[in-house]
Design an enzyme around this catalytic site. Structure first.
Site, PDB file in Angstrom:
ATOM      1  N   LYS A 202      36.991 -11.653  26.490  1.00 15.81           N
ATOM      2  CA  LYS A 202      37.152 -10.589  27.476  1.00 15.81           C
ATOM      3  C   LYS A 202      38.095  -9.542  26.870  1.00 15.81           C
ATOM      4  O   LYS A 202      39.316  -9.705  26.885  1.00 15.81           O
ATOM      5  CB  LYS A 202      37.717 -11.165  28.781  1.00 15.81           C
ATOM      6  CG  LYS A 202      37.580 -10.240  30.009  1.00 15.81           C
ATOM      7  CD  LYS A 202      38.543  -9.081  29.940  1.00 15.81           C
ATOM      8  CE  LYS A 202      38.428  -8.139  31.122  1.00 15.81           C
ATOM      9  NZ  LYS A 202      39.295  -6.951  30.905  1.00 15.81           N
ATOM     10  N   GLU A 277      50.585 -14.845  24.025  1.00 16.22           N
ATOM     11  CA  GLU A 277      51.517 -13.964  23.324  1.00 16.22           C
ATOM     12  C   GLU A 277      51.734 -12.771  24.227  1.00 16.22           C
ATOM     13  O   GLU A 277      50.804 -12.008  24.496  1.00 16.22           O
ATOM     14  CB  GLU A 277      50.938 -13.561  21.970  1.00 16.22           C
ATOM     15  CG  GLU A 277      51.953 -12.863  21.074  1.00 16.22           C
ATOM     16  CD  GLU A 277      51.897 -11.355  21.222  1.00 16.22           C
ATOM     17  OE1 GLU A 277      52.719 -10.801  21.995  1.00 16.22           O
ATOM     18  OE2 GLU A 277      51.037 -10.751  20.585  1.00 16.22           O
ATOM     19  N   CYS A 311      52.979  -5.408  19.497  1.00 15.49           N
ATOM     20  CA  CYS A 311      53.757  -6.410  20.224  1.00 15.49           C
ATOM     21  C   CYS A 311      55.061  -6.734  19.517  1.00 15.49           C
ATOM     22  O   CYS A 311      56.042  -7.110  20.155  1.00 15.49           O
ATOM     23  CB  CYS A 311      52.921  -7.669  20.437  1.00 15.49           C
ATOM     24  SG  CYS A 311      52.257  -8.352  18.901  1.00 15.49           S
ATOM     25  N   GLU A 412      59.650  -3.575  27.737  1.00 16.44           N
ATOM     26  CA  GLU A 412      58.743  -3.156  26.678  1.00 16.44           C
ATOM     27  C   GLU A 412      58.054  -1.840  27.046  1.00 16.44           C
ATOM     28  O   GLU A 412      57.370  -1.763  28.060  1.00 16.44           O
ATOM     29  CB  GLU A 412      57.698  -4.241  26.413  1.00 16.44           C
ATOM     30  CG  GLU A 412      56.849  -3.982  25.192  1.00 16.44           C
ATOM     31  CD  GLU A 412      55.895  -5.124  24.888  1.00 16.44           C
ATOM     32  OE1 GLU A 412      55.703  -5.434  23.700  1.00 16.44           O
ATOM     33  OE2 GLU A 412      55.339  -5.697  25.842  1.00 16.44           O
TER      34      GLU A 412
END
Length: 519
Positions: A202, A277, A311, A412
């Site tokens: 997905k 993650e 990331c 973030e």
């Protein structure tokens, strides 16, 4: 000079005539879902517009899948896992298919790179390298497929032979983000296939095109129908259905912590295993004894490469007091004349932000940082790029005088926004580095190896780089501590995430002992 738009668009179709071209409807590429070995229209008959972040215009239509589409994809994966050619294959045969897929990636890497560039705006130079390296995932796990050996247990029970073996986990759902669709997909797909699982992918609704094109190579490599499936669409309409389906045995997710929490909660209802993650707010720590010129390049690589959409971005730059001002001045000078442009142009250093919502999020966080009292040193606004007035470009942005408690240091941003924080000594650097909910990565810049080893031990993060940044390998495990996720991808550890270990006990004795007493 970048090629013309017409020349670039001509490279969005595979050069090999044996690979089908994606149909065009009203000038836009129109994709289908990939289920049970075929491209099919979504049951609801709806598509999502996909925007080219350089031109700021729609270029393709992605299927808007539904729960019904998710159901048929899982059904295909479950059937392919239970019967047919896939479960009958030996591990060596699976490995051969993976290596064949690696060869096809090398052969068609230029085409895949152009599709990904069109869809998410990443530099073509980087994508070419990523496509070439991505083949290593399939070579590595293709070689590892028949080497997951069990053990013979020297049992303390007499009259039995006890051994262990690894088996595929079942049906796996892999959910990818928009920043690096193909490499992050391959980091999941390659070990999952090597393990013998079947997979439903997905991708993000913002960047689905390259994964759908990639399925043409999966077919050409010879993977049986149903082994790999792709359902595109929105998380609430497709992702939830995939995660909640009781036939799904394992979930691998890369994305944000909020989505990760929701997925983990839904998976827990059926006791599904998860690998996640979930990003980070990684410290990039520069000590006074570092090679400052190299550390400047490391800081740039950590936060401004890929426009900060990584990331592992080193979005917190910790600089020792005695060199703070000089280092910030060097860093600011280094990025003063960075080159914006089309990502296909070899001279371009800064590519656009991949999605419009992400660009708007970056703007909000710049406003938050200013309101909190951080000092804007560089950037802080959209970049105007000649020839691409509607492109989603944003200037490399540096904030100094940042306190680690500020939101700009704790949350973030996922963009080219750097928070510079002062520290006094080693203990202060460790305190600041660990004073956060994330723990994905960290960088350390020092000429002292005793300090490097000590800092690597003390910082709570899954990856530690010393005098380098953003270096990864197929052979090395990758993952985070704390809110940055659970489980590992890459290396042997990454393949074990898609396997179950089974213990087998065989009686070698002729007499069954007392059945009412446990041995």
């Amino acid at each position: 000079m970048s090629p013309s738009v017409a020349d670039l668009d001509a490279k969005l179709d595979p050069a090999d005539a044996s690979l089908a071209r994606t149909p065009r409807v009203n000038g836009l590429a129109r994709y289908g879902l990939f289920i049970d070995g075929a491209f099919v229209d979504p049951i609801g008959g709806q598509w999502i517009a996909s925007e080219d972040p350089v031109a700021g215009k729609v270029w393709a239509e992605i299927p808007r899948g539904t729960a019904a589409d998710a159901e048929r994809a899982v059904a295909a994966a479950a059937a392919a896992f239970a019967r047919g050619p896939w479960p009958a294959m030996s591990a060596s045969q699976r490995g051969a298919l993976l290596r064949r897929l690696g060869d096809l990636i090398i052969e068609h890497g230029e085409w895949l790179a152009h599709v990904e560039m069109k869809d998410n705006g990443k530099l073509l130079a980087e994508l070419r390298m990523q496509m070439k390296y991505m083949a290593n995932y399939y070579y590595y796990y293709g070689g590892l497929a028949d080497k997951m050996e069990g053990t013979v247990i020297p049992s303390d029970k007499p009259g039995v032979f006890n051994y262990t073996k690894y088996e595929p986990a079942g049906v796996v759902v892999c959910i990818m983000p928009w920043n690096s669709p193909l490499p992050l997909m391959s980091l999941k797909l390659a070990p999952a296939l090597a393990a013998g699982t079947t997979v439903v992918l997905k991708p993000s609704e913002f960047t689905s095109a390259s994964l759908l094109e990639f399925m043409k190579l999966v077919t050409a490599a010879g993977f049986p129908p149903g082994v790999v499936n792709v359902v595109t669409g929105y998380g609430a309409e497709v992702g939830d259905a995939l995660v909640s389906d009781p036939r799904v045995d394992r979930i691998a997710f890369t994305g944000g912590p909020d989505a990760g929490r929701m997925i983990n909660e839904k998976a827990a209802r059926h006791m599904k295993r998860v690998t996640m993650e979930l990003g980070g707010k990684s410290p990039n720590i520069v000590f006074a004894d570092a090679d400052l010129d190299e550390a400047v390049k490391g800081a740039v690589a950590g936060i401004f490469a890929a426009s900060g959409q990584s990331c592992v971005a080193g979005s917190r730059l910790l600089v020792q007091d005695s060199i703070h001002d000089a280092f910030v001045a060097k860093l600011t000078a280094f990025i003063a004349n960075v080159r914006f442009g089309h990502p296909s142009d070899p001279a371009t250093q800064i590519a656009p932000i991949s999605t419009r919502p992400q660009l708007e999020k970056i703007e909000r966080y710049v406003g938050i940082a200013t309101a909190e009292g951080a000092r804007l040193v560089a950037g802080g606004k959209r970049a105007q790029v000649p020839g691409w007035p509607d492109g989603l470009f944003y200037e490399p942005t540096i904030f100094a005088d940042v306190d680690n408690r500020m939101r700009i240091a704790q949350e973030e941003v996922f963009g080219p926004v750097l928070a510079v924080i002062r520290f006094r000594d080693d203990d202060d650097a460790v305190r600041i580095a660990n004073d956060i909910d994330f723990g994905l990565a960290a960088g350390i810049w020092t000429q002292s190896m005793p300090r490097a080893f000590a800092m690597a031990d003390r910082i709570r993060a899954g990856t530690i780089w010393v005098n380098n940044y953003r270096m990864t390998s197929t052979t090395s495990p990758f993952g985070g501590f704390k809110l940055s996720g659970m489980g590992r991808e890459g290396g042997i550890a990454g393949m074990r995430e898609y396997m179950e270990i089974k213990s087998v006990w065989i009686s070698t004795g002729v007499e069954f002992p007392n059945p009412f007493v446990r041995r």
